[in-house]
Every structure is written in C-alpha cells, then in structure tokens.
Design a protein around this motif. Structure first.
Motif, PDB file in Angstrom:
ATOM      1  N   HIS A  32      94.394 147.341  95.785  1.00 40.93           N
ATOM      2  CA  HIS A  32      93.020 147.844  95.682  1.00 40.93           C
ATOM      3  C   HIS A  32      92.698 148.208  94.232  1.00 40.93           C
ATOM      4  O   HIS A  32      91.625 147.848  93.721  1.00 40.93           O
ATOM      5  N   ALA A  33      93.605 148.901  93.574  1.00 43.58           N
ATOM      6  CA  ALA A  33      93.362 149.304  92.186  1.00 43.58           C
ATOM      7  C   ALA A  33      93.176 148.088  91.282  1.00 43.58           C
ATOM      8  O   ALA A  33      92.322 148.081  90.397  1.00 43.58           O
ATOM      9  N   LEU A  34      93.965 147.049  91.520  1.00 45.47           N
ATOM     10  CA  LEU A  34      93.893 145.854  90.683  1.00 45.47           C
ATOM     11  C   LEU A  34      92.760 144.917  91.070  1.00 45.47           C
ATOM     12  O   LEU A  34      92.477 143.962  90.354  1.00 45.47           O
ATOM     13  N   SER A  35      92.087 145.192  92.186  1.00 40.43           N
ATOM     14  CA  SER A  35      91.029 144.296  92.645  1.00 40.43           C
ATOM     15  C   SER A  35      89.718 144.447  91.881  1.00 40.43           C
ATOM     16  O   SER A  35      88.869 143.567  91.941  1.00 40.43           O
ATOM     17  N   ASP A  36      89.560 145.541  91.165  1.00 39.82           N
ATOM     18  CA  ASP A  36      88.329 145.764  90.396  1.00 39.82           C
ATOM     19  C   ASP A  36      88.472 145.104  89.024  1.00 39.82           C
ATOM     20  O   ASP A  36      89.460 145.336  88.325  1.00 39.82           O
ATOM     21  N   PRO A  37      87.499 144.294  88.601  1.00 44.91           N
ATOM     22  CA  PRO A  37      87.606 143.606  87.310  1.00 44.91           C
ATOM     23  C   PRO A  37      87.787 144.544  86.115  1.00 44.91           C
ATOM     24  O   PRO A  37      88.530 144.226  85.182  1.00 44.91           O
ATOM     25  N   MET A  38      87.140 145.697  86.134  1.00 43.11           N
ATOM     26  CA  MET A  38      87.265 146.634  85.016  1.00 43.11           C
ATOM     27  C   MET A  38      88.680 147.211  84.971  1.00 43.11           C
ATOM     28  O   MET A  38      89.295 147.299  83.902  1.00 43.11           O
ATOM     29  N   ARG A  39      89.197 147.618  86.120  1.00 49.23           N
ATOM     30  CA  ARG A  39      90.553 148.174  86.160  1.00 49.23           C
ATOM     31  C   ARG A  39      91.586 147.118  85.800  1.00 49.23           C
ATOM     32  O   ARG A  39      92.561 147.394  85.093  1.00 49.23           O
ATOM     33  N   LEU A  40      91.384 145.899  86.268  1.00 46.63           N
ATOM     34  CA  LEU A  40      92.308 144.817  85.932  1.00 46.63           C
ATOM     35  C   LEU A  40      92.299 144.552  84.425  1.00 46.63           C
ATOM     36  O   LEU A  40      93.356 144.341  83.821  1.00 46.63           O
ATOM     37  N   PHE A  75      90.267 155.123  85.760  1.00 47.30           N
ATOM     38  CA  PHE A  75      91.603 155.591  85.367  1.00 47.30           C
ATOM     39  C   PHE A  75      92.240 156.416  86.486  1.00 47.30           C
ATOM     40  O   PHE A  75      93.446 156.319  86.722  1.00 47.30           O
ATOM     41  N   ARG A  76      91.442 157.205  87.182  1.00 47.97           N
ATOM     42  CA  ARG A  76      91.989 158.005  88.290  1.00 47.97           C
ATOM     43  C   ARG A  76      92.495 157.107  89.420  1.00 47.97           C
ATOM     44  O   ARG A  76      93.573 157.338  89.970  1.00 47.97           O
ATOM     45  N   VAL A  77      91.744 156.062  89.765  1.00 48.13           N
ATOM     46  CA  VAL A  77      92.187 155.134  90.808  1.00 48.13           C
ATOM     47  C   VAL A  77      93.505 154.477  90.396  1.00 48.13           C
ATOM     48  O   VAL A  77      94.439 154.375  91.200  1.00 48.13           O
ATOM     49  N   LEU A  78      93.603 154.054  89.155  1.00 52.94           N
ATOM     50  CA  LEU A  78      94.836 153.444  88.678  1.00 52.94           C
ATOM     51  C   LEU A  78      96.004 154.428  88.734  1.00 52.94           C
ATOM     52  O   LEU A  78      97.114 154.075  89.141  1.00 52.94           O
ATOM     53  N   ALA A 117      95.305 136.569  86.141  1.00 50.93           N
ATOM     54  CA  ALA A 117      94.120 137.093  85.441  1.00 50.93           C
ATOM     55  C   ALA A 117      93.944 136.398  84.092  1.00 50.93           C
ATOM     56  O   ALA A 117      92.816 136.084  83.692  1.00 50.93           O
ATOM     57  N   ASP A 118      95.041 136.151  83.394  1.00 54.94           N
ATOM     58  CA  ASP A 118      94.964 135.438  82.118  1.00 54.94           C
ATOM     59  C   ASP A 118      94.444 134.009  82.327  1.00 54.94           C
ATOM     60  O   ASP A 118      93.587 133.542  81.578  1.00 54.94           O
ATOM     61  N   ARG A 119      94.965 133.341  83.348  1.00 53.50           N
ATOM     62  CA  ARG A 119      94.510 131.974  83.626  1.00 53.50           C
ATOM     63  C   ARG A 119      93.028 131.951  84.003  1.00 53.50           C
ATOM     64  O   ARG A 119      92.276 131.070  83.580  1.00 53.50           O
ATOM     65  N   GLN A 120      92.611 132.932  84.788  1.00 59.99           N
ATOM     66  CA  GLN A 120      91.200 132.993  85.173  1.00 59.99           C
ATOM     67  C   GLN A 120      90.314 133.241  83.961  1.00 59.99           C
ATOM     68  O   GLN A 120      89.265 132.597  83.801  1.00 59.99           O
TER      69      GLN A 120
END
Length: 133
Positions: A32-40, A75-78, A117-120
């Motif tokens: 879930h934390a990694l699913s958000d583009p900003m957090r990723l 940052f809190r979610v991460l 994510a890098d490939r995308q």
C-alpha cells in the motif's frame, strides 16, 4: 541508518517516532505504501542516496509538488508501514529505507519494485524521482 539504531537511539526530548518492529511489518502495508506514485518516488530517491552511503535524507531534501501536510502524510505512511525509518538529528528529521528489514522479510521485493519503477519511468519519459533541493 540502521533499524536497531532508530529503535534504540535516545531521542531529543519526546521526539521519538513510532516504528513497527520487524515482526510487525506486513506485506499489504508495504505494498500500500509503495502504491502511491509520490511515495514510490521518495523511496526511489532514498534507495539511490543510500547506495551512496548516505546517513539519511532530511524531509526538506525532497521538493515534493504537494502541500507540507500532504508530504508529512506520505512520510508517515512510509514510516508506519515499515518501509522507512525516521530519526531526529537536532531539528532535522532524517529518513532512511529499512532495506535490511524489507529484504529479510520479503526477499527481492524492494529491488523488484524499484527496478519496475525505473523501467516505467524510462518508458514514460519521466524523471528519476522527485525534484530535490
């Protein structure tokens, strides 16, 4: 930064931040934390910096295109998911990936996500992460 140091280091006053123990980190929370583009994007930047023996990046290092309260939320979610650790050093809050914990619990997951994510980003012609100051 090491996870043990984040949990055991004395804090300045009552400024210690809650982190899940390794045994409390759940796959669904990490995903879930990694699913958000900003957090990723933040995690990608941290992974890149930690590859250069960085002790951690301050929140102000990231010039995220969101309000301060939204940035704090990300940052809190991460942190609460166990993806990153945050510790105060003076007035700065330093952020580091909990790579050792994530690799021990979910071998290859972080590397696979970061590689995808890098490939995308390359495929879509996007930058390599958030703009930094």
């Amino acid at each position: 930064m090491t996870t043990a140091a984040a949990h055991a280091a004395p804090s300045t006053g009552n400024r210690a931040l809650a982190h899940p123990d390794r045994s409390e980190i759940r796959l669904e929370a990490v995903l879930h934390a990694l699913s958000d583009p900003m957090r990723l994007a933040v995690v990608r930047e941290m992974a890149s910096a930690q590859g250069n023996d960085s002790p951690g990046l301050s929140c102000s290092h990231f010039a995220l295109p969101v309000t301060k309260s939204t940035s704090t939320h990300h940052f809190r979610v991460l942190r609460e998911s166990g993806v990153i650790e945050q510790v105060y050093r003076g007035t700065a809050k330093l952020n580091g990936l909990r790579r050792a914990d994530l690799d021990a619990l979910f071998p290859g997951l972080l590397d696979s996500v970061l590689s995808a994510a890098d490939r995308q980003a390359e495929r879509l012609g996007e930058d390599e992460g958030p703009q930094t100051s």
